[in-house]
Scaffold this active site. Structure first.
Site, PDB file in Angstrom:
ATOM      1  N   SER A 139       0.835  -1.102  -0.245  1.00 10.72           N
ATOM      2  CA  SER A 139      -0.129  -0.101  -0.110  1.00 10.72           C
ATOM      3  C   SER A 139       1.095   1.148  -0.049  1.00 10.72           C
ATOM      4  O   SER A 139       2.251   1.116   0.310  1.00 10.72           O
ATOM      5  CB  SER A 139      -0.809  -0.042   1.257  1.00 10.72           C
ATOM      6  OG  SER A 139      -1.593   1.338   1.319  1.00 10.72           O
ATOM      7  N   TYR A 152      -2.330  -0.619  10.340  1.00  7.98           N
ATOM      8  CA  TYR A 152      -2.351  -1.242   8.942  1.00  7.98           C
ATOM      9  C   TYR A 152      -0.921  -0.566   8.150  1.00  7.98           C
ATOM     10  O   TYR A 152      -0.442  -1.394   7.598  1.00  7.98           O
ATOM     11  CB  TYR A 152      -3.655  -0.664   8.240  1.00  7.98           C
ATOM     12  CG  TYR A 152      -3.711  -0.670   6.823  1.00  7.98           C
ATOM     13  CD1 TYR A 152      -4.199  -1.850   6.298  1.00  7.98           C
ATOM     14  CD2 TYR A 152      -3.223   0.275   5.932  1.00  7.98           C
ATOM     15  CE1 TYR A 152      -4.352  -2.314   5.147  1.00  7.98           C
ATOM     16  CE2 TYR A 152      -3.292  -0.133   4.258  1.00  7.98           C
ATOM     17  CZ  TYR A 152      -4.035  -1.143   4.079  1.00  7.98           C
ATOM     18  OH  TYR A 152      -4.141  -1.355   2.579  1.00  7.98           O
TER      19      TYR A 152
END
Length: 258
Positions: A139, A152
């Site tokens: 990501s 995350y």
């Protein structure tokens, strides 16, 4: 357009979103696909729509022993395993002070250990087959700090580092390992988080729009193909310029992209 004829790919999280787009793109370009997910009904529907060259396996990537089944299916049904796309992941946000240990652990179990288990599960088959390509989906939160993304982001930064180590260790066997870093992509998982709410103006994204699952699938397909034969240990952002730092100053729009 990257061609994948003759390749057998295992794609996790393939029932929807970026994983589904990758499965459809791979199949359209000649690959045989084993797609896995915990969403059984959706996964079976995707596999059925792709025809005889696709199989679905219900699979929890955070279960190390559970990796044996999709690898076994790929080898038994299609004879080899050339590509792994570690796409499955979970997403949640919380400020560090409000984050729970249980949720932090769950994010690491799926997003990081799932990738680690996948690497270990496919290497023997790829080594025997003379090489392969592993694409780990990280990501842009694994390339820069993002408020509210402590857990995350930690998992995605770790995937970035794990990718580079794996590339160094596996290169001598002809196994390439790269990471892909999507920005804000319009998927059901992200839509449910509220991150894509707003008036459609994304001032920190140079291209001023959200990504689509197909945007990511095209990059993944390229890295899996022979056209990327000399690429390993790389990190590739597919983010519309989000992390480039070139976009105009914020003048409103989606708070998530400020």
């Amino acid at each position: 357009m990257a061609q994948l004829a003759g390749k057998v790919a295992l794609i996790t999280g393939g029932a929807r979103g970026q994983g589904e787009a990758a499965a459809r793109t791979f199949a359209a370009r000649g690959a045989k696909v084993v797609l896995t997910d915990l969403l059984t009904v959706q996964g079976e529907q995707v596999a059925a729509s792709l025809g005889a060259d696709a199989r679905f396996v219900r699979h929890d990537v955070s279960d190390e022993q559970g990796w044996r089944l999709p690898v076994r299916v790929a080898l038994a049904e299609f004879g080899s395993l050339d590509v792994l796309v570690n796409n499955a992941g979970v997403y949640s946000t919380a400020w560090i002070e409000q984050e729970s240990a249980a949720r932090f652990r769950r994010l690491l179990e799926v997003n990081l250990l799932g990738v680690f288990f996948g690497l270990r599960a496919v290497v023997p088959a790829m080594r025997t087959g003379g090489g392969g390509s592993i694409v780990n989906v990280s990501s842009t939160a694994g390339m820069q700090g993002v408020p509210g993304h402590g857990a995350y982001g930690a998992s995605k930064w770790a995937v970035r580092g794990l990718t580079k180590t794996a590339a160094l260790e596996l290169g001598e066997h002809g196994i390439r390992v790269n990471s892909v870093h999507p920005g804000a992509v319009d998927t059901e998982m992200i839509r449910g988080s509220g991150l894509v709410a707003g008036n459609g103006n994304y001032p920190k994204v140079a291209l001023r729009r959200l990504g689509t699952p197909q945007d990511t699938a095209e990059l993944v397909a390229f890295l899996a193909s022979d056209a990327a034969a000399y690429l390993t240990g790389g990190e590739f952002a597919v983010d519309g310029g989000l992390v480039a730092g070139t976009a105009a100053p914020v003048r409103g729009g989606d708070p998530a992209c400020r």
